[in-house]
Design an enzyme around this catalytic site. Sequence first.
Site, PDB file in Angstrom:
ATOM      1  N   GLU A  14     -12.076  48.581-111.158  1.00 50.72           N
ATOM      2  CA  GLU A  14     -13.010  47.530-110.814  1.00 50.72           C
ATOM      3  C   GLU A  14     -13.108  47.442-109.333  1.00 50.72           C
ATOM      4  O   GLU A  14     -14.395  47.404-108.791  1.00 50.72           O
ATOM      5  CB  GLU A  14     -12.777  46.153-111.085  1.00 50.72           C
ATOM      6  CG  GLU A  14     -12.658  45.987-112.779  1.00 50.72           C
ATOM      7  CD  GLU A  14     -12.383  44.522-113.216  1.00 50.72           C
ATOM      8  OE1 GLU A  14     -12.773  44.090-114.409  1.00 50.72           O
ATOM      9  OE2 GLU A  14     -11.562  43.853-112.529  1.00 50.72           O
TER      10      GLU A  14
ATOM     11  N   ASN B 147      -7.537  47.106-112.569  1.00 49.44           N
ATOM     12  CA  ASN B 147      -7.870  46.373-111.238  1.00 49.44           C
ATOM     13  C   ASN B 147      -8.304  47.299-110.244  1.00 49.44           C
ATOM     14  O   ASN B 147      -9.577  46.967-109.558  1.00 49.44           O
ATOM     15  CB  ASN B 147      -6.811  45.563-110.858  1.00 49.44           C
ATOM     16  CG  ASN B 147      -6.626  44.335-111.755  1.00 49.44           C
ATOM     17  OD1 ASN B 147      -7.321  44.244-112.651  1.00 49.44           O
ATOM     18  ND2 ASN B 147      -5.103  43.874-111.455  1.00 49.44           N
TER      19      ASN B 147
ATOM     20  N   GLU C 216     -11.911  43.943-106.258  1.00 49.28           N
ATOM     21  CA  GLU C 216     -11.825  43.644-107.491  1.00 49.28           C
ATOM     22  C   GLU C 216     -12.728  42.609-108.001  1.00 49.28           C
ATOM     23  O   GLU C 216     -13.469  42.763-109.207  1.00 49.28           O
ATOM     24  CB  GLU C 216     -10.353  43.413-107.982  1.00 49.28           C
ATOM     25  CG  GLU C 216     -10.174  43.191-109.510  1.00 49.28           C
ATOM     26  CD  GLU C 216      -8.768  42.511-109.869  1.00 49.28           C
ATOM     27  OE1 GLU C 216      -8.694  41.856-110.793  1.00 49.28           O
ATOM     28  OE2 GLU C 216      -7.869  42.695-108.869  1.00 49.28           O
TER      29      GLU C 216
ATOM     30  N   ASP D  39     -15.612  43.467-110.790  1.00 46.46           N
ATOM     31  CA  ASP D  39     -15.717  42.975-112.031  1.00 46.46           C
ATOM     32  C   ASP D  39     -17.104  42.518-112.414  1.00 46.46           C
ATOM     33  O   ASP D  39     -17.711  42.723-113.434  1.00 46.46           O
ATOM     34  CB  ASP D  39     -14.898  41.864-111.951  1.00 46.46           C
ATOM     35  CG  ASP D  39     -14.967  40.997-113.358  1.00 46.46           C
ATOM     36  OD1 ASP D  39     -14.492  41.730-114.445  1.00 46.46           O
ATOM     37  OD2 ASP D  39     -15.328  39.881-113.325  1.00 46.46           O
TER      38      ASP D  39
END
Length: 283
Positions: free
Chosen positions: A134, A131, A62, A66
């Site tokens: 990502e 989440n 994650e 991101d």
Amino acid sequence: MLKKLYNKIRLFALKRKEPYSSLYKLLGFIPDDIAPYREAVSHCSAGIKTKYGRPLNNERLEFLGDTVLGMAVSDIIYRRFPGRREGFLSNVRSRIVQRKSLDAIAQKMNISQLLKTSANMKITNNHIGGNALEALIGAIYIDKGYEAAVKFVSNKIITPHIDLEKVAASENNFKSRLMEWGQKTGAQIEYKLKETHTDSYNRSSFTFELLVEGIVSGTGTGFSKKEAQQAAAGKVYKKIMTQESFVNSIFAIRNARLDKHESADGQPVAEEAATVTANITEQ
């Protein structure tokens, strides 16, 4: 030629096997290495561990995803909106990658069907879906590289779920938003041309002051009057959304103005307005 034939045979062989089948429907391709994708859909609540006893969950992916998502979106909107300034691009990107947006997209993509979580975990009530989205982007980056990640973001996230032109239009419409706020609250809003400048290439630029209740609350510069006013409106609107003290000061001046019109003797009210004006100017 042999590589293409191999890929076709591999695709045919794996498309009907899980988890390749579900991942293929979601991603649009068959993973080369399934390991990072297994990790991407494993939530820490599931308590999964590797054969070495290490916790297996998507938190690290994650983190990576991101960053890759931010780069991919920046890449896409940079090419989509040539000539637009950094502030505009940053705001559009933040609108796309914000948590609320990612959660909604993850839900539309049915990512929850792939997730491994605790039986008591309610996916719809938190950010698990966003989440995991990502984390999947991080897995694509590890497995296929940056270009594949950008392609996924473009083809599977932005194109089907985000209207870039609409986002851009709303981002540019601070003047309209500020007008609506003024009408709703009764605050007076006025734009005043402060200066005009012509550079060495004979290009004109304009600087506008934006007055709220007669107080200069922001300035904006642009190559057209409309652009300059939008820039000023954007600064003031963001100030309204983030600075409670600024809004309270504006409302105090507005109330003093309205009370003055209703009062037979407006002198004390005028003094109060002058005091508030001095305070807001110092902010």
